[in-house]
Design a protein around this motif. Structure first.
Motif, PDB file in Angstrom:
ATOM      1  N   LEU A 175       1.471  -1.151   0.116  1.00 15.93           N
ATOM      2  CA  LEU A 175       0.073   0.298   0.105  1.00 15.93           C
ATOM      3  C   LEU A 175       1.104   1.395   0.015  1.00 15.93           C
ATOM      4  CD1 LEU A 175      -2.620   1.398   0.086  1.00 15.93           C
ATOM      5  CD2 LEU A 175      -2.741   0.946   2.904  1.00 15.93           C
ATOM      6  N   TYR A 176       1.902   1.146   0.698  1.00 16.07           N
ATOM      7  CA  TYR A 176       2.898   2.848   0.809  1.00 16.07           C
ATOM      8  C   TYR A 176       3.329   2.924  -0.620  1.00 16.07           C
ATOM      9  CZ  TYR A 176       6.573   5.805   1.932  1.00 16.07           C
ATOM     10  OH  TYR A 176       7.682   6.446   2.383  1.00 16.07           O
ATOM     11  N   ALA A 177       3.638   1.331  -1.226  1.00 17.29           N
ATOM     12  CA  ALA A 177       4.147   1.911  -2.744  1.00 17.29           C
ATOM     13  C   ALA A 177       3.690   1.930  -3.843  1.00 17.29           C
ATOM     14  CB  ALA A 177       5.040   0.094  -3.427  1.00 17.29           C
ATOM     15  N   MET A 178       1.833   1.601  -3.923  1.00 20.26           N
ATOM     16  CA  MET A 178       1.286   2.284  -4.412  1.00 20.26           C
ATOM     17  C   MET A 178       0.986   3.558  -4.428  1.00 20.26           C
ATOM     18  SD  MET A 178      -0.934  -1.059  -4.110  1.00 20.26           S
ATOM     19  CE  MET A 178      -2.731  -0.452  -4.836  1.00 20.26           C
ATOM     20  N   ARG A 179       0.345   4.218  -2.727  1.00 24.26           N
ATOM     21  CA  ARG A 179       0.638   5.306  -2.619  1.00 24.26           C
ATOM     22  C   ARG A 179       1.704   6.211  -2.981  1.00 24.26           C
ATOM     23  NH1 ARG A 179      -1.941   5.779   3.818  1.00 24.26           N
ATOM     24  NH2 ARG A 179      -3.439   5.009   3.192  1.00 24.26           N
ATOM     25  N   ASN A 180       2.946   5.693  -2.770  1.00 24.78           N
ATOM     26  CA  ASN A 180       3.528   6.283  -3.307  1.00 24.78           C
ATOM     27  C   ASN A 180       4.665   6.750  -4.728  1.00 24.78           C
ATOM     28  OD1 ASN A 180       5.000   7.942  -0.546  1.00 24.78           O
ATOM     29  ND2 ASN A 180       3.892   6.669  -0.012  1.00 24.78           N
ATOM     30  N   GLY A 181       3.640   5.839  -5.500  1.00 25.78           N
ATOM     31  CA  GLY A 181       4.062   6.163  -7.159  1.00 25.78           C
ATOM     32  C   GLY A 181       5.289   4.829  -6.849  1.00 25.78           C
ATOM     33  N   MET A 182       5.753   4.246  -6.517  1.00 26.46           N
ATOM     34  CA  MET A 182       6.687   2.262  -7.288  1.00 26.46           C
ATOM     35  C   MET A 182       5.668   1.576  -7.596  1.00 26.46           C
ATOM     36  SD  MET A 182       7.836   3.562  -3.067  1.00 26.46           S
ATOM     37  CE  MET A 182       8.530   4.783  -2.609  1.00 26.46           C
ATOM     38  N   ILE A 183       4.422   1.747  -7.842  1.00 25.69           N
ATOM     39  CA  ILE A 183       4.165   0.550  -8.307  1.00 25.69           C
ATOM     40  C   ILE A 183       2.720   1.154  -9.466  1.00 25.69           C
ATOM     41  CG2 ILE A 183       2.575  -1.121  -8.448  1.00 25.69           C
ATOM     42  CD1 ILE A 183       3.228  -1.563  -5.977  1.00 25.69           C
ATOM     43  N   ASP A 184       3.561   1.581 -11.193  1.00 23.69           N
ATOM     44  CA  ASP A 184       2.628   1.939 -12.057  1.00 23.69           C
ATOM     45  C   ASP A 184       1.268   1.325 -11.922  1.00 23.69           C
ATOM     46  OD1 ASP A 184       3.016  -0.428 -13.269  1.00 23.69           O
ATOM     47  OD2 ASP A 184       4.534   0.724 -15.270  1.00 23.69           O
ATOM     48  N   ALA A 185      -0.024   1.630 -13.130  1.00 26.92           N
ATOM     49  CA  ALA A 185      -0.758   0.946 -12.917  1.00 26.92           C
ATOM     50  C   ALA A 185      -0.780  -0.231 -14.087  1.00 26.92           C
ATOM     51  CB  ALA A 185      -1.679   2.002 -14.283  1.00 26.92           C
ATOM     52  N   ASP A 186      -0.119  -0.569 -14.196  1.00 28.74           N
ATOM     53  CA  ASP A 186       0.589  -1.883 -15.435  1.00 28.74           C
ATOM     54  C   ASP A 186       1.327  -2.796 -14.432  1.00 28.74           C
ATOM     55  OD1 ASP A 186      -0.501  -0.528 -17.858  1.00 28.74           O
ATOM     56  OD2 ASP A 186       1.694   0.405 -18.128  1.00 28.74           O
ATOM     57  N   GLY A 187       1.238  -2.205 -13.056  1.00 24.18           N
ATOM     58  CA  GLY A 187       1.363  -3.410 -11.969  1.00 24.18           C
ATOM     59  C   GLY A 187       3.087  -3.601 -11.727  1.00 24.18           C
ATOM     60  N   GLN A 188       4.009  -2.716 -12.926  1.00 23.40           N
ATOM     61  CA  GLN A 188       5.226  -2.702 -12.755  1.00 23.40           C
ATOM     62  C   GLN A 188       6.025  -1.444 -11.741  1.00 23.40           C
ATOM     63  OE1 GLN A 188       7.199  -3.927 -15.515  1.00 23.40           O
ATOM     64  NE2 GLN A 188       5.098  -4.329 -16.275  1.00 23.40           N
ATOM     65  N   VAL A 189       7.047  -2.569 -10.666  1.00 25.20           N
ATOM     66  CA  VAL A 189       7.393  -2.778  -9.581  1.00 25.20           C
ATOM     67  C   VAL A 189       9.244  -1.930  -9.539  1.00 25.20           C
ATOM     68  CG1 VAL A 189       7.596  -3.466  -6.966  1.00 25.20           C
ATOM     69  CG2 VAL A 189       6.313  -3.761  -8.165  1.00 25.20           C
ATOM     70  N   ASP A 190       8.970  -0.345  -8.701  1.00 25.10           N
ATOM     71  CA  ASP A 190      10.133   0.273  -8.272  1.00 25.10           C
ATOM     72  C   ASP A 190      11.047  -0.573  -7.508  1.00 25.10           C
ATOM     73  OD1 ASP A 190      12.074   1.754  -8.345  1.00 25.10           O
ATOM     74  OD2 ASP A 190      10.785   3.608  -9.148  1.00 25.10           O
ATOM     75  N   THR A 191      11.586  -1.469  -7.544  1.00 28.09           N
ATOM     76  CA  THR A 191      12.350  -2.383  -6.750  1.00 28.09           C
ATOM     77  C   THR A 191      13.344  -1.451  -5.443  1.00 28.09           C
ATOM     78  OG1 THR A 191      12.380  -3.924  -7.383  1.00 28.09           O
ATOM     79  CG2 THR A 191      13.439  -4.105  -6.086  1.00 28.09           C
ATOM     80  N   ALA A 192      14.105  -0.101  -6.234  1.00 24.33           N
ATOM     81  CA  ALA A 192      15.202   0.328  -5.651  1.00 24.33           C
ATOM     82  C   ALA A 192      13.958   1.014  -4.822  1.00 24.33           C
ATOM     83  CB  ALA A 192      15.918   1.075  -6.435  1.00 24.33           C
ATOM     84  N   ALA A 193      13.065   1.648  -5.647  1.00 21.05           N
ATOM     85  CA  ALA A 193      12.367   2.497  -4.990  1.00 21.05           C
ATOM     86  C   ALA A 193      11.698   2.629  -3.803  1.00 21.05           C
ATOM     87  CB  ALA A 193      11.428   3.660  -5.356  1.00 21.05           C
ATOM     88  N   ILE A 194      11.498   1.170  -3.385  1.00 18.36           N
ATOM     89  CA  ILE A 194      10.769   0.718  -2.601  1.00 18.36           C
ATOM     90  C   ILE A 194      12.048   0.294  -1.126  1.00 18.36           C
ATOM     91  CG2 ILE A 194       9.424  -1.349  -0.996  1.00 18.36           C
ATOM     92  CD1 ILE A 194       8.207  -1.647  -4.538  1.00 18.36           C
ATOM     93  N   VAL A 195      12.998  -0.912  -1.429  1.00 17.83           N
ATOM     94  CA  VAL A 195      14.171  -0.852  -0.527  1.00 17.83           C
ATOM     95  C   VAL A 195      14.460   0.289  -0.690  1.00 17.83           C
ATOM     96  CG1 VAL A 195      16.088  -1.702  -0.675  1.00 17.83           C
ATOM     97  CG2 VAL A 195      15.147  -2.537  -2.148  1.00 17.83           C
ATOM     98  N   SER A 196      15.087   1.684  -0.705  1.00 19.05           N
ATOM     99  CA  SER A 196      15.169   2.828  -0.018  1.00 19.05           C
ATOM    100  C   SER A 196      14.165   3.628   0.801  1.00 19.05           C
ATOM    101  CB  SER A 196      15.193   4.162  -1.590  1.00 19.05           C
ATOM    102  OG  SER A 196      16.654   3.613  -2.468  1.00 19.05           O
ATOM    103  N   ALA A 197      13.036   2.979   0.489  1.00 17.46           N
ATOM    104  CA  ALA A 197      12.021   3.863   1.245  1.00 17.46           C
ATOM    105  C   ALA A 197      11.871   2.640   3.113  1.00 17.46           C
ATOM    106  CB  ALA A 197      10.793   3.854   0.709  1.00 17.46           C
ATOM    107  N   LEU A 198      12.229   1.230   2.407  1.00 11.65           N
ATOM    108  CA  LEU A 198      11.854   0.916   3.695  1.00 11.65           C
ATOM    109  C   LEU A 198      12.738   1.409   5.157  1.00 11.65           C
ATOM    110  CD1 LEU A 198      13.178  -2.250   2.906  1.00 11.65           C
ATOM    111  CD2 LEU A 198      10.434  -2.153   3.199  1.00 11.65           C
ATOM    112  N   PRO A 199      13.153   2.040   5.532  1.00 12.32           N
ATOM    113  CA  PRO A 199      13.304   2.675   6.960  1.00 12.32           C
ATOM    114  C   PRO A 199      12.580   3.784   6.999  1.00 12.32           C
ATOM    115  CG  PRO A 199      15.269   2.577   5.738  1.00 12.32           C
ATOM    116  CD  PRO A 199      14.255   2.535   4.688  1.00 12.32           C
TER     117      PRO A 199
END
Length: 231
Positions: free
Chosen positions: A43-67
Motif C-alpha cells: 500500500l505504501y508503494a502504491m500510494r507513493n508511485g512505486m508501482i505503476d498502473a501496469d503493475g511494474q514495481v520500482d524495486t529500488a524505490a521500495i528498498v530505499s523507502a523501507l526505513p
C-alpha cells in the motif's frame, strides 16, 4: 503453562488467518498476521508511485523507502487493525488493488529481510500465533507447533470472493480466481523464502471443513503439543 510459538503457513485465502486469529483469542496468545505486513508495504508503494498502473514495481524505490515504513497492530475489540506509520489501514490493505500487487513486493529480498526481523521480534517472549507463507520455515523454524493449510484454488477463490462481497467490495469471481492462481505461482517460485511446507509441519486440507471444525482441529493440535512438552 509453558507458552509456545505456533506457525500457521499456507496458500492465500486458505483460511489460515481466520483460524490462527481464533486460536490466539481462545488460548490468550498474541496473533500476528504477517501477510498484512506485506500488504502494508505494498500500500505504501502504491500510494507513493512505486508501482505503476501496469503493475511494474520500482524495486529500488521500495528498498530505499523501507526505513520510513513503520508497521504495527492495534486491537479494537475482537479486531486486529494493521497500522502503517500510525494510520489504521486494515480495510484498505484488503482491497483487490493491493492483492494484485502484493506478491511481487513480497518477493523483494530486502522487504522480506526487514519484515522477517520485525516478525521475529514479536515472538521473543513466545505466546504467539503467526500466520503467513514462511513462518515455520524462515521466521520461526524452531516453532513448537507448525501447521500447513491448503485447499483447492477454486475453493479459496470462492471464499475470498464471498469475503469481499460481505465487506461491500465490488469483486469478480474470475478475477479473484486468477489472482489466487497467480499469487500461488509467485509464492512458490520466488527466490527468497518461497512458500513450502516445513518438514515437521502438520498438514490441513480444510476444503470440506466448516469454520467451527477447523477451529476445533487447530485447538486440538495445540493441546496435544502442550501436553508433550517437558514439565
Amino acid at each position: 503453562m509453558q507458552r509456545i510459538i505456533i506457525a500457521v503457513d499456507g496458500y492465500s485465502s486458505s483460511g489460515k488467518s481466520s483460524m490462527a486469529k481464533q486460536l490466539a483469542r481462545t488460548i490468550g496468545y498474541r496473533y500476528v498476521d504477517s501477510g498484512a505486513m506485506y500488504r502494508a508495504v505494498t500500500l505504501y508503494a502504491m500510494r507513493n508511485g512505486m508501482i505503476d498502473a501496469d503493475g511494474q514495481v520500482d524495486t529500488a524505490a521500495i528498498v530505499s523507502a523501507l526505513p520510513m515504513i513503520e508497521i504495527d497492530f492495534k486491537v479494537d475489540g475482537e479486531r486486529q487493525l494493521t497500522t502503517l506509520n500510525g494510520e489504521i489501514v486494515e480495510d484498505e490493505i484488503r482491497q483487490m488493488a493491493v492483492s494484485n500487487n502484493v506478491s511481487p513486493v513480497s518477493a523483494i529480498p530486502e522487504v522480506r529481510h526487514r519484515l522477517t526481523a520485525l516478525q521475529k521480534s514479536f515472538g521473543i517472549e513466545k505466546g504467539i500465533v503467526m500466520d503467513g507463507r514462511d513462518i515455520g520455515t524462515t521466521v520461526f523454524p524452531d516453532a513448537e507447533l507448525k501447521i500447513f493449510v491448503n485447499a483447492s484454488a477454486e475453493t479459496r477463490a470462492r471464499r475470498r470472493y464471498r469475503e469481499l462481497l460481505e465487506k461491500g467490495v465490488e469483486a469478480n469471481y474470475e478475477e479473484v480466481l486468477a489472482n489466487v492462481v497467480e499469487r500461488d505461482h509467485i509464492d512458490e517460485t520466488r527466490a527468497e523464502s518461497p512458500l513450502r511446507r516445513a518438514d515437521d509441519a502438520i498438514d490441513l486440507d480444510n476444503s470440506a471443513m466448516t469454520i467451527e471444525e477447523q477451529n476445533q482441529w487447530l485447538l486440538d493440535r495445540f493441546e496435544e503439543t502442550v501436553k508433550r512438552l517437558p514439565k
